[in-house]
Scaffold this motif. Structure first.
Motif, PDB file in Angstrom:
ATOM      1  N   HIS A  20      -5.089   0.276   4.570  1.00 33.12           N
ATOM      2  CA  HIS A  20      -5.422   1.513   5.374  1.00 33.12           C
ATOM      3  C   HIS A  20      -6.640   2.522   5.359  1.00 33.12           C
ATOM      4  N   PRO A  21      -7.268   2.557   6.510  1.00 33.81           N
ATOM      5  CA  PRO A  21      -8.580   3.246   6.321  1.00 33.81           C
ATOM      6  C   PRO A  21      -8.307   4.327   6.043  1.00 33.81           C
ATOM      7  N   GLU A  22      -7.635   5.414   5.352  1.00 35.17           N
ATOM      8  CA  GLU A  22      -7.902   6.334   4.864  1.00 35.17           C
ATOM      9  C   GLU A  22      -7.713   6.080   3.463  1.00 35.17           C
ATOM     10  N   GLN A  23      -8.352   5.561   2.888  1.00 35.96           N
ATOM     11  CA  GLN A  23      -7.977   5.294   1.195  1.00 35.96           C
ATOM     12  C   GLN A  23      -8.450   5.935   0.497  1.00 35.96           C
ATOM     13  N   VAL A  24      -8.396   5.725  -1.360  1.00 41.89           N
ATOM     14  CA  VAL A  24      -9.330   5.882  -2.172  1.00 41.89           C
ATOM     15  C   VAL A  24     -11.257   5.825  -2.146  1.00 41.89           C
ATOM     16  N   ALA A  25     -11.244   4.533  -1.723  1.00 43.75           N
ATOM     17  CA  ALA A  25     -12.788   4.201  -1.817  1.00 43.75           C
ATOM     18  C   ALA A  25     -12.977   5.192  -1.277  1.00 43.75           C
ATOM     19  N   ARG A  26     -12.872   5.706  -0.238  1.00 43.19           N
ATOM     20  CA  ARG A  26     -13.569   6.907   0.825  1.00 43.19           C
ATOM     21  C   ARG A  26     -14.388   7.948   0.154  1.00 43.19           C
ATOM     22  N   LEU A  27     -13.571   8.534  -0.391  1.00 38.96           N
ATOM     23  CA  LEU A  27     -13.717   9.827  -1.802  1.00 38.96           C
ATOM     24  C   LEU A  27     -14.896   9.752  -2.399  1.00 38.96           C
ATOM     25  N   ALA A  75       6.406   5.977   4.630  1.00 40.77           N
ATOM     26  CA  ALA A  75       5.335   6.135   5.542  1.00 40.77           C
ATOM     27  C   ALA A  75       6.469   7.661   6.664  1.00 40.77           C
ATOM     28  N   LEU A  76       5.380   8.049   6.639  1.00 37.43           N
ATOM     29  CA  LEU A  76       6.582   9.064   7.609  1.00 37.43           C
ATOM     30  C   LEU A  76       5.896   8.767   8.957  1.00 37.43           C
ATOM     31  N   ASP A  77       5.009   8.205   9.618  1.00 39.70           N
ATOM     32  CA  ASP A  77       4.643   7.372  10.861  1.00 39.70           C
ATOM     33  C   ASP A  77       4.320   5.967  10.676  1.00 39.70           C
ATOM     34  N   SER A  78       3.983   5.159  11.733  1.00 35.19           N
ATOM     35  CA  SER A  78       3.122   4.095  12.098  1.00 35.19           C
ATOM     36  C   SER A  78       1.366   4.854  10.315  1.00 35.19           C
ATOM     37  N   ASP A  79       1.080   5.170  10.407  1.00 34.63           N
ATOM     38  CA  ASP A  79      -0.380   5.947  10.413  1.00 34.63           C
ATOM     39  C   ASP A  79      -0.483   7.202   8.604  1.00 34.63           C
ATOM     40  N   THR A  80       1.004   7.705   8.729  1.00 36.49           N
ATOM     41  CA  THR A  80       0.645   8.829   7.940  1.00 36.49           C
ATOM     42  C   THR A  80       1.178   8.340   6.473  1.00 36.49           C
ATOM     43  N   TRP A  81       1.188   8.300   5.311  1.00 36.01           N
ATOM     44  CA  TRP A  81       1.954   7.983   3.761  1.00 36.01           C
ATOM     45  C   TRP A  81       1.937   8.609   3.219  1.00 36.01           C
ATOM     46  N   LEU A  82       3.071   8.805   2.482  1.00 34.89           N
ATOM     47  CA  LEU A  82       2.988   9.349   1.099  1.00 34.89           C
ATOM     48  C   LEU A  82       3.322   8.451   0.551  1.00 34.89           C
ATOM     49  N   ALA A 128       3.754  16.369  10.486  1.00 31.53           N
ATOM     50  CA  ALA A 128       2.249  15.524   9.588  1.00 31.53           C
ATOM     51  C   ALA A 128       1.804  14.075  10.874  1.00 31.53           C
ATOM     52  N   MET A 129       0.611  13.839  10.399  1.00 31.93           N
ATOM     53  CA  MET A 129       0.263  12.819  11.712  1.00 31.93           C
ATOM     54  C   MET A 129      -1.185  12.575  11.308  1.00 31.93           C
ATOM     55  N   GLY A 130      -1.340  11.170  11.890  1.00 32.90           N
ATOM     56  CA  GLY A 130      -2.654  11.335  11.634  1.00 32.90           C
ATOM     57  C   GLY A 130      -3.818  11.052  10.018  1.00 32.90           C
ATOM     58  N   PHE A 131      -2.743  11.170   9.768  1.00 35.67           N
ATOM     59  CA  PHE A 131      -3.822  10.753   8.055  1.00 35.67           C
ATOM     60  C   PHE A 131      -2.881  11.731   7.436  1.00 35.67           C
TER      61      PHE A 131
END
Length: 308
Positions: A20-27, A75-82, A128-131
């Motif tokens: 997933h592009p919005e990953q822990v490693a970003r921060l 998954a809340l949608d194809s991009d957004t995760w809990l 909620a959308m887009g991460f």
């Protein structure tokens, strides 16, 4: 005066699936890039529920809480995760912006950068959308207006994707000016120049793929900075996405670190003219780790210069 950095380890507990592009490693990459800088470091608090409810209805918050998994992910949608830690992370991300607004208005810091995740500018009032889970910057705007009693607050969103959530929440807010530059065509498919807000308070600046930093600079000088000066904000918030970088895998605007430094410098110059330099910036996108780290560092270094 100095630049404040607000972050919290809880934001590393928002876990997305492998790849997933919005990953822990970003921060982690952002915090490593900022580690050598002389910043006023502060833990991001959990936002109070009242602050969230200025931008999102209670039933939306209840729906997120009900969807939160006890383990694994959802998954809340194809991009957004809990994941189990996602809501604490989201409350910290919103709380960072609220606290940064408090600090800058009180004069505890000249300006501030919020290094948090999940990002926020795609989260609409009830979606909620887009991460994104909470509209962090819109929450900060509402806090500045309704808690601190400011009359005019501006948002500049230079993420490569349109800030549809911020626009949705601020559409009817005459006290707020929302400016978004973004690639078109691209997700989420909104942000055309004809979307102007209920009070003419929205300025969308669509940019073509491959148009590069030179066009961005011309359009900011022609449209964005004059509009900001005319509005004369008492505070400027930045949705600081770094996915317009030429190395980013999700878009094609072809900016460089120098472009992010330039646009930050320009926003801070307007802030110096109109509101005593009061700027609060919050991390949004940026998905190539090296480009993200270098661009955030360039952005924060410009904030630091402006705060002196």
């Amino acid at each position: 005066m100095t630049t404040a950095l607000l972050t919290h380890a809880d934001c590393l507990a928002h876990v997305t699936p492998a790849g997933h592009p919005e990953q822990v490693a970003r921060l982690e990459a952002v915090l490593e890039a900022l580690a050598p800088l002389d910043l006023l470091r502060s833990d991001a608090p959990l936002a109070e529920e009242a602050a969230i409810l200025r931008a999102h209805p209670a039933h939306y918050l209840a729906r997120l809480r009900a969807a939160l998994p006890q383990d694994g992910g959802r998954a809340l949608d194809s991009d957004t995760w809990l994941s189990p830690g996602s809501l604490d992370a989201a409350f910290r991300a919103a709380g960072a912006v609220v606290r940064a607004v408090d600090m800058v208005i009180a004069g505890e810091a000249g300006n501030a950068f919020c290094a948090t995740r999940p990002p926020g500018h795609h989260a609409e009032r009830e979606t909620a959308m887009g991460f994104c889970l909470f509209s962090n910057v819109a929450i900060g705007v509402k806090h500045a207006l309704d808690h601190h009693g400011l009359s005019r607050v501006a948002v500049v969103d230079f993420d490569v994707h349109h800030g549809n959530g911020t626009q949705d929440i601020l559409w009817d807010e005459a006290r707020a000016l929302m400016i978004s530059s973004h690639q078109v065509p691209l997700y989420p498919g909104t942000g055309n120049a004809q979307e102007r807000g209920a009070h003419g308070n929205i300025l969308n600046l669509p940019l073509a793929p491959g148009s590069g930093g030179a066009l961005m600079r011309r359009e900011y000088e022609r449209q964005v900075f004059p509009r900001l000066r005319d509005f004369a904000p008492e505070l400027i918030l930045i949705s600081a996405g770094f996915d317009a970088h030429r190395a980013d895998p999700l878009a094609q605007l072809d900016w460089t670190e120098d472009d992010f430094a330039w646009v930050t410098r320009g926003i801070c110059a307007v802030a110096a003219e109109t509101c005593g330099g009061r700027v609060v910036s919050a991390l949004e996108g940026g998905y190539d780790l090296g480009a993200l780290a270098a661009s955030v560092r360039a952005h924060v270094q410009e904030l630091m210069k402006a705060a002196k």
